[in-house]
Scaffold this active site. Structure first.
Site, mmCIF file in Angstrom:
data_model
loop_
_atom_site.group_PDB
_atom_site.id
_atom_site.type_symbol
_atom_site.label_atom_id
_atom_site.label_comp_id
_atom_site.label_asym_id
_atom_site.label_seq_id
_atom_site.Cartn_x
_atom_site.Cartn_y
_atom_site.Cartn_z
ATOM 1 N N SER A 155 6.760 -2.473 -23.640
ATOM 2 C CA SER A 155 4.833 -2.143 -23.427
ATOM 3 C C SER A 155 4.086 -3.199 -24.051
ATOM 4 O O SER A 155 2.461 -2.627 -23.969
ATOM 5 C CB SER A 155 5.314 -1.034 -24.864
ATOM 6 O OG SER A 155 4.981 -1.165 -25.552
ATOM 7 N N HIS A 180 6.125 -0.809 -16.809
ATOM 8 C CA HIS A 180 5.991 -0.278 -18.296
ATOM 9 C C HIS A 180 5.559 1.723 -18.126
ATOM 10 O O HIS A 180 4.972 2.117 -17.285
ATOM 11 C CB HIS A 180 4.452 -0.620 -19.022
ATOM 12 C CG HIS A 180 4.192 0.118 -19.860
ATOM 13 N ND1 HIS A 180 2.668 0.170 -20.330
ATOM 14 C CD2 HIS A 180 4.771 -0.027 -21.037
ATOM 15 C CE1 HIS A 180 2.709 1.129 -21.504
ATOM 16 N NE2 HIS A 180 3.587 1.183 -22.224
ATOM 17 N N GLU A 212 2.686 1.600 -15.626
ATOM 18 C CA GLU A 212 1.872 0.037 -15.397
ATOM 19 C C GLU A 212 2.820 -1.237 -15.079
ATOM 20 O O GLU A 212 4.234 -0.874 -15.611
ATOM 21 C CB GLU A 212 1.357 -0.442 -16.632
ATOM 22 C CG GLU A 212 0.361 0.156 -17.408
ATOM 23 C CD GLU A 212 -0.596 -0.524 -18.475
ATOM 24 O OE1 GLU A 212 -1.768 -0.754 -18.886
ATOM 25 O OE2 GLU A 212 0.545 -1.008 -19.002
ATOM 26 N N ASN A 220 -2.681 -0.187 -23.027
ATOM 27 C CA ASN A 220 -2.324 -0.365 -24.747
ATOM 28 C C ASN A 220 -3.047 -1.476 -25.119
ATOM 29 O O ASN A 220 -4.086 -1.552 -26.538
ATOM 30 C CB ASN A 220 -1.000 -1.002 -25.056
ATOM 31 C CG ASN A 220 0.123 0.155 -24.945
ATOM 32 O OD1 ASN A 220 -0.263 1.192 -25.511
ATOM 33 N ND2 ASN A 220 1.467 0.492 -25.057
#
Ligand code: T1G
Length: 675
Positions: A408, A429, A441, A479
């Protein structure tokens, strides 16, 4: 009418009117003009006794042409054409396959009879675009399916099956698959002389205020923040109280309010953004894809298990590998339990559960992945361990196999460099729970081959994910934007805000939860150094006291047995203690300051991601936050919202707090533009 999408064919005394407007027979100007001309033709020809309306291609009319919204209307508009169909003095039969959605279903409701194949879906999804069925749907639908069903269909927007529609009288006849036209022609033959012609608008409707009130109450939480559901409910209610023509006027007024509101603009933006995200700049859409018939997953933990279910549910065989028997059995057990839970809720049949489980091969050896077309690594986040695994995979995997990491935030290029085939490596991801969250992702490495990227983007559609291409940077898109928000949220605690205040601002903004509720859900201890004697942050202090979040019944909040959060006096003490030990003066923090420091910073980070080419387009960033982090769809995502909020205002707010402004954002503010 040569290049019209509408063609007509006279079969006996029936006129077949066919629409062929790929890809989804949207009711654009050309279709409407063509339909109007066909009606005129049918009206002028006494030899025609009935009309069958049918569509070529994958679907019946899938609604008004959304790309025409906001543009000058071309006559006839739907609200003129549909009453003309309904008033027609010869029966019109709508023959439905694929989807009859929005203006498409409204057109069918304007027709006098409806035939459908069982695989067809019928619905009014306008509410998902921040709208309502504005061509008579809110007035005609309750007259056919009743108030309760009309509330469900309009305010929630989910389609129903043709079989259900038949039960509710929305469809008069079900045709065999492949026999739609014949069935419609047979019905036309049967009804061509029947008078009076049944018109939905002439049907009476029985009021049901109790149902409307109950529906409002039951869905208040679900509809929180959205304008469109309430407008849909009000229109159905109007249908029970007003004569048809007045109901239509009421519907029109409500429709126009929504159409020119920011929420519908945002939700239409996301409709197209979601579809654009699947397109990869610089790669031909017809590039040859690698076949993916067998997938390998390394790690049977929460992520590995969820990832595996996506492929099993899509009918793709999976070999799942774990190091220890006990962990493997536990992982496989959780997958079966999840499927059985869905079956218990009636979402799956037992056969479907067994079919999916039948595609799963548990294994304790990486060697069993040698014939996989795609291998996804989902082990814990440690670069050395990942490089070791990819090094082994490099020796085991067959030539042409795609090697993916579910990291991640770690550097995908560094992982790829641990193999001799970096062109076959990329990041996939997934978001937890991976079998539920729609976002994926897809991290494009510096050496990732075009066909590898295109293959995974296409595969994402098969496993019902919304995939977005991200570049290799810390935290990729989602993130990476989350980090400045969390950092500022924690700083604001030290300066005088409370977890409750900051979370309230985010929830009022439309997020499902705020930064601290999210931290408690995910686990306050994620990334914690595990040394209870080392207290360098509020988070350290919480973890040292075993306040790891919901799973421990305490985190930034205290939780009851039903996991309902309450503000924690102990946390207030910890924050106060921390503040005084770091001589941080406490001050009043406004809600606006919280927005500036936790949301404006996300927009700023999003702009930097675009500048660096870590995302293909601003709308991709929006799709990531809508499908991965619960950003309210009626605000269109952080980058779209920046346009609504005003980029000059955002830059001013960021400057006020001393943030470095992304040049791209500064440029947009200069021009007072959005993204
Ligand atoms: N208008 C314009 N373009 C549309 C469209 C529409 N209604 N529906 C789809 N497209 C485009 C889409 O952008 C994509 O383009 C391509 O078609 C294939 O779509 C007055 C106001 C029908 C279930 O909300 O739900 O009627 O990316 O990838 O997965 O009351 O499309 O290829 O360039 O989604 O097979 C109400 C919207 C409109 C239905 C097919 N109708 N469409 O799914 O293909 S408002 C809707 C869908 C209305 C009236 C009101 C799905 C689909 P591109 P796709 P798919």
């Amino acid at each position: 009418m040569s290049d019209s999408p509408i063609s007509t064919e006279k079969r006996g005394d029936i006129l077949i009117v066919t629409s062929n407007n790929p890809p989804v027979n949207a009711l654009g100007a050309g279709v409407r003009v063509g339909l109007d001309a066909a009606l005129t033709q049918a009206s002028a020809d006494d030899g025609i006794k009935a009309v069958v309306l049918i569509c070529a291609g994958q679907t019946f009319f899938a609604g008004a042409d959304i790309t025409e919204f906001g543009k000058p209307p071309v006559e006839p508009i739907l609200t003129d054409l549909i009453p003309k169909i309904e008033a027609f003095d010869k029966p019109v039969i709508a023959a439905i396959h694929g989807t009859a959605l929005g203006g498409g279903l409204e057109t069918a409701l304007g027709a006098h009879y409806r035939v459908a194949v069982p695989s067809a879906k019928l619905g009014v999804p306008e509410v998902k675009l921040g709208l309502l069925p504005g061509a008579g749907g809110t007035q005609r639908l309750p007259r056919v399916v009743g108030v309760k069903a009309a509330l469900e269909m309009t305010a929630k927007g989910d389609p129903i099956s043709a079989t259900q529609a038949h039960k509710w009288g929305l469809v008069d006849e079900l045709a065999e698959e492949g026999a739609l036209l014949d069935t419609a022609l047979a019905l036309a033959e049967k009804v061509k002389a029947i008078r009076p012609i049944p018109r939905v608008s002439e049907r009476t409707i029985s009021p049901d205020d109790a149902a409307i009130e109950a529906f409002r109450k039951e869905n208040a939480r679900k509809f929180r923040g959205f304008d469109a559901p309430a407008a849909n409910i009000a229109c159905v209610e109007a249908a029970t109280r007003l004569p048809f023509a007045e109901g239509i006027d009421f519907e029109r007024t409500e429709f126009m309010k929504l159409m020119f509101g920011s929420q519908s603009a945002a939700q239409r933006h996301i409709f197209f953004a979601e579809r654009k995200a699947s397109k990869i700049d610089g790669i031909a859409s017809d590039i040859a894809l690698r076949p993916i018939a067998k997938v390998g997953v390394i790690g049977a933990g929460t992520m590995g298990g969820g990832i595996t279910m996506n492929f099993l549910s899509a009918g793709i065989a999976v070999t799942i590998v774990e190091q220890a028997e006990e962990a493997l059995n536990r992982g496989v057990g959780v997958i079966r339990k999840n499927y059985e839970a869905s079956a218990a809720k009636g979402r799956l049949t037992t056969e479907q559960v067994e079919k999916a489980m039948g595609l799963l091969t548990p294994s304790l050896s990486l060697d069993d992945l040698s014939d996989c077309d795609l291998i996804i690594e989902a082990i814990f986040e440690n670069m050395d361990v990942k490089k070791e695994v990819f090094g082994k995979l490099d020796a085991i995997a067959k030539p042409g196999a795609i090697l993916a990491s579910n990291t991640s935030y770690l550097n995908v290029d560094e992982i790829a460099a641990s193999t001799s085939r970096p062109q076959d490596v990329l990041g996939m991801h997934f978001f937890s729970p991976a079998n539920v969250m729609k976002l994926l992702e897809v991290v494009r490495g510096a050496n990732t081959a075009d066909d590898v990227l295109a293959t995974v983007m296409a595969l994402a559609k098969k496993i019902k994910k919304v995939a977005v291409v991200a570049g290799v940077c810390h935290g990729f898109i989602g993130n990476r934007m989350l980090m400045p928000r969390q950092v500022e949220a924690n700083k604001l605690l030290m300066e005088g805000a409370t977890p409750e205040q900051i979370d309230r601002v985010h929830v009022e903004f439309g997020m499902p939860m705020g930064p601290f509720q999210m931290s408690d859900l995910a686990g306050v201890d994620i990334g914690w150094h595990r040394d209870p004697t080392r207290i360098e942050s509020i988070r350290d202090a919480l973890c040292a006291e075993d306040r790891w979040g919901q799973k421990k019944g305490a985190g930034f909040y205290d939780y009851d047995e039903k996991r309902n959060p309450t503000p924690s006096p102990r946390v207030a003490e910890i924050i106060e203690d921390f503040r005084s030990r770091s001589n941080m003066p406490k001050r009043e923090i406004s809600d606006q300051e919280i927005i500036e420091r936790t949301l404006y910073t996300m927009v700023n980070e999003g702009a930097m991601i675009l500048e660096e080419g870590m995302a293909q387009r601003a709308s991709d960033v929006d799709v990531v936050w809508i499908y991965g982090y619960g950003w309210p769809v009626y605000r269109g995502g952080p980058m779209f919202w920046a346009g609504l909020e005003g980029t000059p205002k955002i830059v001013e707010g960021l400057k006020k707090h001393g943030f470095t402004i992304s040049p791209l954002l500064a440029e947009k503010a200069e021009k007072n533009e959005g993204f």
